[in-house]
Design an enzyme around this catalytic site. Structure first.
Site, mmCIF file in Angstrom:
data_model
loop_
_atom_site.group_PDB
_atom_site.id
_atom_site.type_symbol
_atom_site.label_atom_id
_atom_site.label_comp_id
_atom_site.label_asym_id
_atom_site.label_seq_id
_atom_site.Cartn_x
_atom_site.Cartn_y
_atom_site.Cartn_z
ATOM 1 C CG ASP A 231 -0.251 -0.076 2.546
ATOM 2 O OD1 ASP A 231 0.986 0.097 2.586
ATOM 3 O OD2 ASP A 231 -0.930 -0.321 3.558
ATOM 4 C CG ASP A 407 16.977 -4.206 -1.811
ATOM 5 O OD1 ASP A 407 17.547 -5.289 -1.586
ATOM 6 O OD2 ASP A 407 15.945 -3.859 -1.210
ATOM 7 C CG ASP A 417 16.874 1.464 2.596
ATOM 8 O OD1 ASP A 417 16.355 2.589 2.525
ATOM 9 O OD2 ASP A 417 17.017 0.732 1.601
#
Length: 637
Positions: A231, A407, A417
């Site tokens: 989402d 990534d 991240d």
């Protein structure tokens, strides 16, 4: 006669009727994809099994959607100002190939490194939950002038952004837990472009010109073309947790993705269904958006996907852009506030291990005029140097990233991240903060080897070598003939990692022991690296609390002491740091004091406060509990 088949078919029908689909064809939504979207051709539908069917404007179609005309936006900035004085530039969109499709729908993207998108505003009002004054000033914002309501509504996408802003999402792939996962990309993040602010080591005055570009990213601002089945949202508590780590890391001289702010919504209609601990049970969480800033959000996976889908020309183009950013970074002190606390360091170590200003420019400075092969070699060289220094700094401060997929590693050698990170309490190399990391692949002590493994995967992309554990149809055929980096040259660059890491780790630990910086590993001359090894061995064998032991060690190093402290002091120290034994401590202290440590230098290098997992969880809960216009009571009255 009894026939069982009709009953089995009826049972199957009941199961299907009550099951929730995992995906719908585009344009349908609902648990069973039973509803049809009715959006105009310039709108996008919130489709899928968890979609609401709501329509939102496509990127670039604002006029047809009847949205208010965006403000012009500032074109230059001096000193500190308000949010409407932010100066945006589209440097990434100018440098990298753009996906021609503007729809937000999830899809595979080829021959492009970025895709346009738009933030999806909260249904309720956005609020400013956290603000980092230091990062605000770095971007040209005066914290005391920030109007919280306008700031939150503007940067959550509810108010129109300046006309110069073209939000986009990065395309990248990645090896996740050892296997190639194909296209990943910014599934719940998007960038607003670069904000012109101030360099990391720049003194900010009223007449200081803003010129240093910081890419500003919104994490949790809605779906992008790379959201797949997600989402595009993030839980507020997780956003808050990500806010705190960069502040601590940067204060310890470790380049990190800066967190400007966290936005949230208290509205019931914005709540997110999340299975936080992967138990199969959903709970509703408040949503949050993390505003992050760094020179660029390129990752190892950006180069991997570019190599596979754009070939040598696209890969070289991306590498030139990354090196241009690196050249700008390396011309400044990236950890200036930490370096100012330390005793003067040798120039070579300052540059190599502490991200100090380059005394002599690296190959990144010449990348704009270099051949394609030299550009690729230079990128690998800089990543070996910067990643080894970065991970050495992580290890010295006791930081575990938790999810070192390709990534999640920056193509600039910066911490990024911070989703499942943690900091050591008990010194345990086998500790992994990520509760889904069943094999402890990304354990604290495994980080140097994982970093080297990831650099090898980056090398595969630069040399056109088939990826490990790649199950895509083009696994062995994607590398078309071209001027890939020569494999032998790549291997020579990779061979430097172990030496660079060891040097930077030892010098970081020397400072934490109050020693002069040398970076000499443990060898035949019994250098400082041997004392470092004795220290970490004692910590591991006794289960001592790493941050507490590192700080309290200064109390055992009285300036006038020429011999190790008495046994009673050693026992008190061991008890204070939770160690189960003093065995080996006296030998370590003898060797350490022979090197004449300085307790004040130790205190300058080791923070007085440390981040603890339980404190982080409590802080995140407080941010989630607080509501607009309310304060949270943290102490009993």
């Amino acid at each position: 006669m009894f026939h069982p088949w009709p009953w089995r078919l009826l049972w199957l029908a009941v199961v299907v009727t009550h099951a929730q689909f995992t995906a719908c064809v585009p344009g349908r939504y609902g648990r069973q994809c039973e509803h049809l979207c009715t959006c105009a051709d310039y709108e996008e539908c919130e489709d899928g099994p968890t979609g609401s069917g709501e329509c939102s404007c496509m990127a670039g179609e604002e006029a047809r959607c009847g949205l208010p005309s965006p403000p012009e936006g500032a074109t230059a900035g001096v000193g500190l100002g308000t949010v409407d004085a932010l100066v945006f530039q589209n440097l990434t969109l100018q440098a990298l190939p753009l996906d021609p499709e503007t729809a937000r729908r999830s899809r595979q993207v080829f021959n492009a490194s970025v895709s346009l998108t738009r933030p999806q505003p909260f249904r309720g009002s956005a609020r400013l939950a956290l603000l980092n004054p230091e990062v605000a000033r770095r971007l040209g914002l005066a914290p005391e002038l920030v109007d919280e309501a306008i700031f939150a509504e503007l940067l959550s996408g509810k108010l129109p952004l300046p006309s110069t802003v073209q939000p986009f999402a990065h395309a990248y792939g990645g090896h996740q837990f050892g296997s190639w996962s194909g296209q990943l990309g910014d599934g719940r993040a998007m960038s607003l472009g670069h904000v012109l602010g101030f360099a990391p080591d720049q003194h900010i005055a009223e007449d200081s010109v803003r010129w240093w570009p910081w890419e500003l990213s919104l994490k949790g601002a809605g779906k992008t073309p790379y959201s797949r089945g997600g989402d595009g949202r993030a839980a507020l508590a997780n956003a808050a947790r990500e806010f705190f780590a960069p502040i601590f890391l940067e204060s310890n001289g470790i380049p990190s993705c800066g967190t400007l702010a966290v936005l949230g919504s208290d509205a019931e209609e914005d709540r997110l269904a999340r299975d936080e601990w992967y138990t199969g049970e959903m709970s509703l969480k408040k949503p949050g958006i993390t505003l992050r800033a760094m020179p660029s959000f390129l990752r190892f996976g950006s180069a991997q996907l570019a190599a596979k889908r754009q070939g040598v020309p696209g890969l070289v183009r991306l590498a030139r852009y990354a090196l241009a950013v690196l050249a700008r970074m390396e011309s400044h002190d990236e950890a200036s506030s930490y370096l100012e606390r330390l005793r003067p360091l040798p120039d070579a170590l300052r540059q190599q291990c502490f991200f100090g200003r380059a005394v002599s420019p690296s190959c990144a400075e010449r990348a704009s005029e270099a051949t394609g092969q030299e550009v690729l070699r230079c990128l690998l060289e800089r990543m070996v140097h910067r990643t080894s220094a970065l991970v050495a700094a992580w290890m010295a401060v006791g930081f575990a990233h938790g999810v070192m997929n390709t990534d999640n590693l920056s193509l600039l050698g910066v911490t990024v991240d911070l989703n499942v990170y943690g900091f050591l309490s008990k010194y345990d190399p086998g500790w992994a903060p990520n509760h889904i990391d069943d094999t402890a692949r990304y354990a604290f002590g495994a980080q140097p080897e994982i970093a080297k493994w990831n650099l090898e995967r980056l090398s595969d992309a630069l040399t056109g070598t088939p990826f490990l554990v790649d199950r895509e149809p083009d696994a062995t055929s994607w590398a078309e003939p071209g001027e890939w980096l020569d494999l032998k040259r790549a291997q020579r660059e990779l061979q430097h990692f172990d030496e660079l890491f060891e040097r930077c780790y030892v010098v970081r630990m020397e400072l934490r022991l109050g020693l002069l910086a040398s970076g000499r590993p443990c060898g035949t001359d019994r250098g400082p690296g041997c004392v470092v090894k004795k220290w970490t061995t004692w910590l591991e064998q006794t289960g001592a609390d790493y941050p507490r032991a590192s700080r309290l060690l200064a109390e055992l190093l009285a300036p006038s002491a020429a011999r190790p402290p008495a046994e009673s002091l050693r026992e008190s120290f061991a008890e204070a740091v939770g160690a189960n034994s003093t065995a080996g401590l006296e030998e370590f202290l003898q060797e350490l004091q022979a090197l004449r440590p300085d307790p004040d230098a130790l205190r300058a290098a080791v923070p007085r406060l440390s981040l603890r997992s339980h404190v982080l969880m409590e802080a995140a809960k407080l941010v989630e509990l607080k509501k607009q216009g309310q304060e949270v009571q943290t102490e009993p009255s």
